[in-house]
Design a protein around this motif. Structure first.
Motif, PDB file in Angstrom:
ATOM      1  N   GLU A 126      57.350 -29.381-116.408  1.00 23.41           N
ATOM      2  CA  GLU A 126      56.558 -28.350-115.740  1.00 23.41           C
ATOM      3  C   GLU A 126      55.169 -28.954-115.608  1.00 23.41           C
ATOM      4  O   GLU A 126      54.420 -28.994-116.577  1.00 23.41           O
ATOM      5  CB  GLU A 126      56.537 -27.058-116.543  1.00 23.41           C
ATOM      6  CG  GLU A 126      55.866 -25.926-115.831  1.00 23.41           C
ATOM      7  CD  GLU A 126      56.105 -24.584-116.505  1.00 23.41           C
ATOM      8  OE1 GLU A 126      55.784 -23.572-115.888  1.00 23.41           O
ATOM      9  OE2 GLU A 126      56.605 -24.552-117.640  1.00 23.41           O
ATOM     10  N   GLU A 127      54.894 -29.468-114.432  1.00 21.63           N
ATOM     11  CA  GLU A 127      53.709 -30.285-114.258  1.00 21.63           C
ATOM     12  C   GLU A 127      52.893 -29.878-113.040  1.00 21.63           C
ATOM     13  O   GLU A 127      53.455 -29.478-112.020  1.00 21.63           O
ATOM     14  CB  GLU A 127      54.109 -31.752-114.057  1.00 21.63           C
ATOM     15  CG  GLU A 127      54.786 -32.377-115.247  1.00 21.63           C
ATOM     16  CD  GLU A 127      53.861 -32.548-116.437  1.00 21.63           C
ATOM     17  OE1 GLU A 127      52.654 -32.791-116.236  1.00 21.63           O
ATOM     18  OE2 GLU A 127      54.352 -32.434-117.566  1.00 21.63           O
ATOM     19  N   PRO A 128      51.587 -30.049-113.137  1.00 23.40           N
ATOM     20  CA  PRO A 128      50.751 -29.869-111.947  1.00 23.40           C
ATOM     21  C   PRO A 128      50.900 -31.079-111.030  1.00 23.40           C
ATOM     22  O   PRO A 128      51.111 -32.197-111.490  1.00 23.40           O
ATOM     23  CB  PRO A 128      49.335 -29.779-112.517  1.00 23.40           C
ATOM     24  CG  PRO A 128      49.406 -30.505-113.814  1.00 23.40           C
ATOM     25  CD  PRO A 128      50.810 -30.351-114.326  1.00 23.40           C
ATOM     26  N   LEU A 178      59.905 -38.080-112.953  1.00 25.66           N
ATOM     27  CA  LEU A 178      61.177 -37.947-113.665  1.00 25.66           C
ATOM     28  C   LEU A 178      61.648 -39.302-114.188  1.00 25.66           C
ATOM     29  O   LEU A 178      62.093 -39.412-115.330  1.00 25.66           O
ATOM     30  CB  LEU A 178      62.239 -37.324-112.756  1.00 25.66           C
ATOM     31  CG  LEU A 178      61.890 -35.973-112.134  1.00 25.66           C
ATOM     32  CD1 LEU A 178      63.015 -35.485-111.241  1.00 25.66           C
ATOM     33  CD2 LEU A 178      61.538 -34.950-113.192  1.00 25.66           C
ATOM     34  N   LEU A 179      61.520 -40.330-113.349  1.00 30.87           N
ATOM     35  CA  LEU A 179      61.927 -41.672-113.758  1.00 30.87           C
ATOM     36  C   LEU A 179      61.081 -42.184-114.921  1.00 30.87           C
ATOM     37  O   LEU A 179      61.613 -42.762-115.877  1.00 30.87           O
ATOM     38  CB  LEU A 179      61.836 -42.637-112.578  1.00 30.87           C
ATOM     39  CG  LEU A 179      62.850 -42.389-111.466  1.00 30.87           C
ATOM     40  CD1 LEU A 179      62.529 -43.241-110.253  1.00 30.87           C
ATOM     41  CD2 LEU A 179      64.253 -42.651-111.956  1.00 30.87           C
ATOM     42  N   SER A 189      47.595 -46.578-111.558  1.00 30.23           N
ATOM     43  CA  SER A 189      47.023 -47.909-111.355  1.00 30.23           C
ATOM     44  C   SER A 189      46.431 -48.077-109.958  1.00 30.23           C
ATOM     45  O   SER A 189      45.600 -48.958-109.740  1.00 30.23           O
ATOM     46  CB  SER A 189      48.081 -48.989-111.610  1.00 30.23           C
ATOM     47  OG  SER A 189      49.125 -48.888-110.668  1.00 30.23           O
ATOM     48  N   PHE A 190      46.830 -47.235-109.001  1.00 29.50           N
ATOM     49  CA  PHE A 190      46.306 -47.371-107.643  1.00 29.50           C
ATOM     50  C   PHE A 190      45.937 -46.039-106.999  1.00 29.50           C
ATOM     51  O   PHE A 190      45.470 -46.012-105.873  1.00 29.50           O
ATOM     52  CB  PHE A 190      47.304 -48.124-106.748  1.00 29.50           C
ATOM     53  CG  PHE A 190      48.644 -47.447-106.606  1.00 29.50           C
ATOM     54  CD1 PHE A 190      48.890 -46.595-105.547  1.00 29.50           C
ATOM     55  CD2 PHE A 190      49.641 -47.665-107.538  1.00 29.50           C
ATOM     56  CE1 PHE A 190      50.115 -45.968-105.414  1.00 29.50           C
ATOM     57  CE2 PHE A 190      50.875 -47.048-107.417  1.00 29.50           C
ATOM     58  CZ  PHE A 190      51.114 -46.194-106.345  1.00 29.50           C
ATOM     59  N   MET A 191      46.115 -44.934-107.712  1.00 27.28           N
ATOM     60  CA  MET A 191      45.724 -43.621-107.197  1.00 27.28           C
ATOM     61  C   MET A 191      44.757 -42.955-108.164  1.00 27.28           C
ATOM     62  O   MET A 191      44.867 -43.124-109.377  1.00 27.28           O
ATOM     63  CB  MET A 191      46.950 -42.710-107.021  1.00 27.28           C
ATOM     64  CG  MET A 191      47.849 -43.118-105.874  1.00 27.28           C
ATOM     65  SD  MET A 191      49.323 -42.057-105.754  1.00 27.28           S
ATOM     66  CE  MET A 191      48.638 -40.693-104.854  1.00 27.28           C
ATOM     67  N   SER A 192      43.847 -42.181-107.600  1.00 27.63           N
ATOM     68  CA  SER A 192      42.900 -41.404-108.409  1.00 27.63           C
ATOM     69  C   SER A 192      43.289 -39.935-108.329  1.00 27.63           C
ATOM     70  O   SER A 192      43.830 -39.468-107.322  1.00 27.63           O
ATOM     71  CB  SER A 192      41.479 -41.583-107.876  1.00 27.63           C
ATOM     72  OG  SER A 192      41.071 -42.917-108.038  1.00 27.63           O
ATOM     73  N   THR A 230      50.941 -34.114-102.753  1.00 29.33           N
ATOM     74  CA  THR A 230      51.592 -33.571-103.951  1.00 29.33           C
ATOM     75  C   THR A 230      52.063 -34.707-104.840  1.00 29.33           C
ATOM     76  O   THR A 230      53.239 -35.031-104.896  1.00 29.33           O
ATOM     77  CB  THR A 230      52.776 -32.644-103.586  1.00 29.33           C
ATOM     78  OG1 THR A 230      53.673 -33.352-102.720  1.00 29.33           O
ATOM     79  CG2 THR A 230      52.314 -31.374-102.930  1.00 29.33           C
ATOM     80  N   ALA A 231      51.143 -35.306-105.554  1.00 30.57           N
ATOM     81  CA  ALA A 231      51.439 -36.438-106.437  1.00 30.57           C
ATOM     82  C   ALA A 231      51.320 -35.991-107.894  1.00 30.57           C
ATOM     83  O   ALA A 231      50.353 -35.327-108.268  1.00 30.57           O
ATOM     84  CB  ALA A 231      50.474 -37.581-106.161  1.00 30.57           C
ATOM     85  N   PRO A 232      52.287 -36.378-108.731  1.00 30.90           N
ATOM     86  CA  PRO A 232      52.169 -36.068-110.158  1.00 30.90           C
ATOM     87  C   PRO A 232      51.257 -37.080-110.834  1.00 30.90           C
ATOM     88  O   PRO A 232      51.166 -38.237-110.409  1.00 30.90           O
ATOM     89  CB  PRO A 232      53.606 -36.213-110.659  1.00 30.90           C
ATOM     90  CG  PRO A 232      54.197 -37.269-109.770  1.00 30.90           C
ATOM     91  CD  PRO A 232      53.554 -37.053-108.416  1.00 30.90           C
ATOM     92  N   TYR A 233      50.581 -36.657-111.876  1.00 28.65           N
ATOM     93  CA  TYR A 233      49.762 -37.575-112.665  1.00 28.65           C
ATOM     94  C   TYR A 233      50.699 -38.271-113.640  1.00 28.65           C
ATOM     95  O   TYR A 233      51.177 -37.674-114.615  1.00 28.65           O
ATOM     96  CB  TYR A 233      48.676 -36.797-113.409  1.00 28.65           C
ATOM     97  CG  TYR A 233      47.765 -37.684-114.219  1.00 28.65           C
ATOM     98  CD1 TYR A 233      46.684 -38.322-113.617  1.00 28.65           C
ATOM     99  CD2 TYR A 233      47.985 -37.897-115.575  1.00 28.65           C
ATOM    100  CE1 TYR A 233      45.841 -39.143-114.343  1.00 28.65           C
ATOM    101  CE2 TYR A 233      47.148 -38.715-116.312  1.00 28.65           C
ATOM    102  CZ  TYR A 233      46.082 -39.335-115.695  1.00 28.65           C
ATOM    103  OH  TYR A 233      45.253 -40.164-116.416  1.00 28.65           O
ATOM    104  N   THR A 234      51.013 -39.526-113.360  1.00 30.81           N
ATOM    105  CA  THR A 234      51.949 -40.275-114.197  1.00 30.81           C
ATOM    106  C   THR A 234      51.564 -41.751-114.162  1.00 30.81           C
ATOM    107  O   THR A 234      50.973 -42.221-113.168  1.00 30.81           O
ATOM    108  CB  THR A 234      53.407 -40.032-113.730  1.00 30.81           C
ATOM    109  OG1 THR A 234      54.316 -40.585-114.669  1.00 30.81           O
ATOM    110  CG2 THR A 234      53.668 -40.575-112.343  1.00 30.81           C
ATOM    111  N   PRO A 235      51.853 -42.503-115.213  1.00 27.91           N
ATOM    112  CA  PRO A 235      51.415 -43.896-115.300  1.00 27.91           C
ATOM    113  C   PRO A 235      51.800 -44.766-114.109  1.00 27.91           C
ATOM    114  O   PRO A 235      51.055 -45.681-113.757  1.00 27.91           O
ATOM    115  CB  PRO A 235      52.087 -44.401-116.583  1.00 27.91           C
ATOM    116  CG  PRO A 235      52.263 -43.180-117.415  1.00 27.91           C
ATOM    117  CD  PRO A 235      52.535 -42.073-116.438  1.00 27.91           C
TER     118      PRO A 235
END
Length: 192
Positions: free
Chosen positions: A144-146, A82-83, A27-30, A18-23
């Motif tokens: 509200e994010e996938p 959030l950060l 850089s290390f996750m697809s 359960t990872a959010p798509y965020t900057p």
């Protein structure tokens, strides 16, 4: 999430469910993509983070900015999405609390003007006597994010077809009536 994120960055783990798509993560996750944007149809879940404040507080959130905020916004340790958002907005924050329970205690003790946390666990905490009379949830979500099965970029590069099939399967399962019924039951259970 912090330990899992660092395990993926270090090559110890290949994915996080359960990872959010965020900057901070790209850089290390697809992630499953549709062109240049994440493919929300292959998300594991949709999650809302809500803003909580002390009852009687003038603090407000309109979906874009805070008003009447003097103290930091409290967020869970390691809540990267959030950060990232708070930093982009230039909002002072405190991410030292490891649980929403600790963050709510800090909010009640006036160590912040607002807390941001997962909607359903926040609602559950608001039913506790120690918070029910002191805190409230604002109606507009902070986010509200996938959330996706985030995969280590190296693993995705080595096994692109297998990872794409897995993301496709997640998308198919997520559309099934059985999964939607199970998810709704789980969400309702988390709110109580």
């Amino acid at each position: 999430m912090v330990r899992c994120r660092e395990e993926i960055r270090a090559g110890v783990a290949d994915g996080f469910p359960t990872a959010p798509y965020t900057p901070s993560l790209t850089s290390f996750m697809s992630f499953p993509m549709h062109g240049a944007a994440p493919d929300n149809t292959r998300a594991v879940m949709l999650a809302r983070a809500m803003v909580f404040r002390r009852k009687g507080s003038a603090l407000d959130w309109d979906g874009k900015q805070f008003s009447h905020r003097n103290l930091p916004v409290l967020v869970p340790f390691g809540a990267v999405l959030l950060l990232d958002r708070l930093q982009a907005m230039g909002v002072p924050h405190d991410d030292k609390g490891k649980t929403l329970d600790l963050i709510f205690a800090k909010l009640a003790a006036q160590r912040g003007d607002a807390a941001i946390g997962a909607e359903y666990s926040g609602i559950a905490h608001l039913t506790e006597p120690r918070f029910a009379t002191q805190l409230e949830m604002l109606p507009v979500p902070f986010s509200e994010e996938p959330y996706f099965l985030g995969v280590a970029s190296d693993y995705h590069s080595a096994h692109p077809a297998a990872v794409e099939r897995l993301w496709d399967a997640i998308g198919r399962i997520g559309k099934s009536a059985a999964y939607r019924a199970y998810y709704q039951k789980a969400v309702k259970g988390a709110a109580h």
